[in-house]
Design a protein around this motif. Structure first.
Motif, short mmCIF file in Angstrom:
data_model
loop_
_atom_site.label_atom_id
_atom_site.label_comp_id
_atom_site.label_asym_id
_atom_site.label_seq_id
_atom_site.Cartn_x
_atom_site.Cartn_y
_atom_site.Cartn_z
N SER A 145 19.76 -38.66 -4.37
CA SER A 145 19.05 -38.06 -3.28
C SER A 145 20.29 -37.73 -2.10
O SER A 145 20.16 -36.80 -1.35
N CYS A 178 12.12 -36.21 -7.18
CA CYS A 178 12.16 -36.62 -5.68
C CYS A 178 13.55 -36.61 -5.13
O CYS A 178 14.12 -36.04 -4.17
N TYR A 181 15.14 -32.75 -4.90
CA TYR A 181 14.54 -32.13 -3.65
C TYR A 181 14.91 -32.54 -2.46
O TYR A 181 15.34 -31.72 -1.60
N SER A 182 15.07 -34.02 -2.30
CA SER A 182 15.78 -34.46 -1.32
C SER A 182 17.10 -34.10 -1.14
O SER A 182 17.77 -33.85 0.26
N ASN A 213 8.62 -38.21 -9.82
CA ASN A 213 8.05 -38.48 -8.54
C ASN A 213 8.21 -37.48 -7.34
O ASN A 213 8.69 -36.55 -7.25
N ASP A 214 6.90 -37.59 -6.69
CA ASP A 214 6.73 -36.74 -5.44
C ASP A 214 7.57 -37.44 -4.31
O ASP A 214 8.04 -38.58 -4.42
N SER A 215 7.72 -36.73 -3.12
CA SER A 215 8.54 -37.27 -2.26
C SER A 215 7.66 -37.32 -0.90
O SER A 215 6.91 -36.56 -0.31
N ASP A 224 15.24 -41.12 0.05
CA ASP A 224 14.76 -41.47 -1.27
C ASP A 224 13.62 -42.45 -1.10
O ASP A 224 13.35 -43.41 -1.09
N HIS A 226 9.90 -42.35 -2.80
CA HIS A 226 8.78 -41.84 -3.76
C HIS A 226 7.38 -41.70 -3.33
O HIS A 226 7.01 -42.70 -2.75
N GLU A 227 6.75 -40.78 -3.63
CA GLU A 227 5.18 -40.77 -3.22
C GLU A 227 4.38 -40.32 -4.48
O GLU A 227 5.07 -40.12 -5.57
N GLY A 232 2.82 -35.58 -1.93
CA GLY A 232 4.20 -35.74 -1.09
C GLY A 232 4.35 -34.03 -0.94
O GLY A 232 3.79 -33.26 -0.84
N THR A 257 6.32 -43.63 -9.45
CA THR A 257 5.63 -43.51 -8.11
C THR A 257 4.80 -44.89 -7.65
O THR A 257 5.00 -45.68 -8.37
#
Ligand code: FE
Ligand code: FE
Ligand code: ZN
Length: 279
Positions: A145, A178, A181-182, A213-215, A224, A226-227, A232, A257
């Motif tokens: 991230s 995640c 995207y971050s 992983n969603d964020s 960093d 994870h959701e 997220g 997750t």
């Protein structure tokens, strides 16, 4: 059929993880090679590894992802810490050679004030010492991230590490949804654009596994957290696109997750359904 699973505890050994995966309707899983804090590995249990291997063959499980302790820092300025990372990774790789199909994933490291260039040089040096020409296990660099001084939050940094390794054929990349995207790759609104960039900089054939992983944090936050899938900033549509993508859907997906086992089973079922849903 998707190859999808989740991170499992290795406390009870390989066969136990295989059975656990099966119970979750998973056909892959990820595990830490040892305590994530990087302590001593348990002694190798060959009988358990063999029992797992035949269970996996019988039930079509794999390839797996073994995750190195995330506290290792092969990019450290401290030679003692670099040596420690190398020793742990060498020991892990020797053990993993006993498994039928497994990737060894690690976090490239943090430069901690030395600058990216110095950090990249240390990571490449570590890989050059680590990789044996006869090994079967492919070592994966995880996309990061970019929190703190993390190396590997851009495809260019990963490409530069790989370029300096003498046996690039033993390396691949694990893309963490995640983390990218971050790090500022907009896989929510432009998945194809990001993958084109990946292909241009690294080559699509380098991509070997996906961390799903969603964020919890917004786009390009360099955090960093994870959701759960769909809950997220990435959202369910992003994951539907990912598991239906013609290239990505062929790769092993590992969920990391914040879930207990029942939550993982539900996410696996949900993603399998979205992958197979008719247009
Ligand atoms: Fe990781
Ligand atoms: Fe990850
Ligand atoms: Zn993460």
């Amino acid at each position: 059929m998707l190859t999808i699973g989740c991170h499992l505890s290795s406390a009870k050994g390989y066969l136990a993880m295989g059975k656990q995966a099966k119970a979750l309707n998973a056909n892959t899983f990820q595990f830490f090679t040892r305590n994530p804090r990087g302590s001593k590995a348990k002694p190798v249990n060959e009988a358990d590894m063999e029992a797992y291997s035949s269970f996996a063959r019988q039930h079509g499980i794999g390839p797996l992802v073994a995750h190195a302790p995330y506290t290792l820092n092969p990019a450290s300025a401290d030679p003692g810490l670099r040596d420690f990372a190398l020793r742990v990774m060498a020991e892990d790789l020797a053990t993993l050679e006993r498994l039928p199909a497994v990737y060894y994933n690690f976090h490239p490291g943090c430069h901690v004030g030395q600058g990216i260039e110095a950090g990249i040089a240390w990571i490449a040096q570590a890989l050059n010492r680590l990789i044996a020409p006869e090994q079967r296990t492919i070592v994966l660099l995880e996309t990061m991230s970019g929190k703190g001084s993390e190396i590997g939050s851009s495809f260019e940094e990963l490409a530069e590490i790989i370029r300096r390794v003498e046996r690039p054929d033993k390396l691949g990349v694990c893309l963490d949804t995640c983390h990218v995207y971050s790090a500022g790759y907009d896989i929510r609104n432009d998945l194809d654009g990001v993958l084109e960039q990946f292909d241009r900089v690294l080559g699509m054939e380098r991509l070997k596994a996906i961390h799903l992983n969603d964020s919890m944090t917004p786009f390009a936050s360099r955090k960093d957290r994870h959701e759960k899938i769909g809950q997220g900033s990435l959202g369910m549509t992003a994951f539907e696109q990912i598991v239906r993508h013609p290239i990505l859907k062929m790769l092993p997906f590992e969920l990391e997750t914040p879930n207990e086992l029942d939550g993982y089973a539900a996410e696996i079922a949900l993603l399998r359904a979205r992958a197979e849903k008719e247009e």
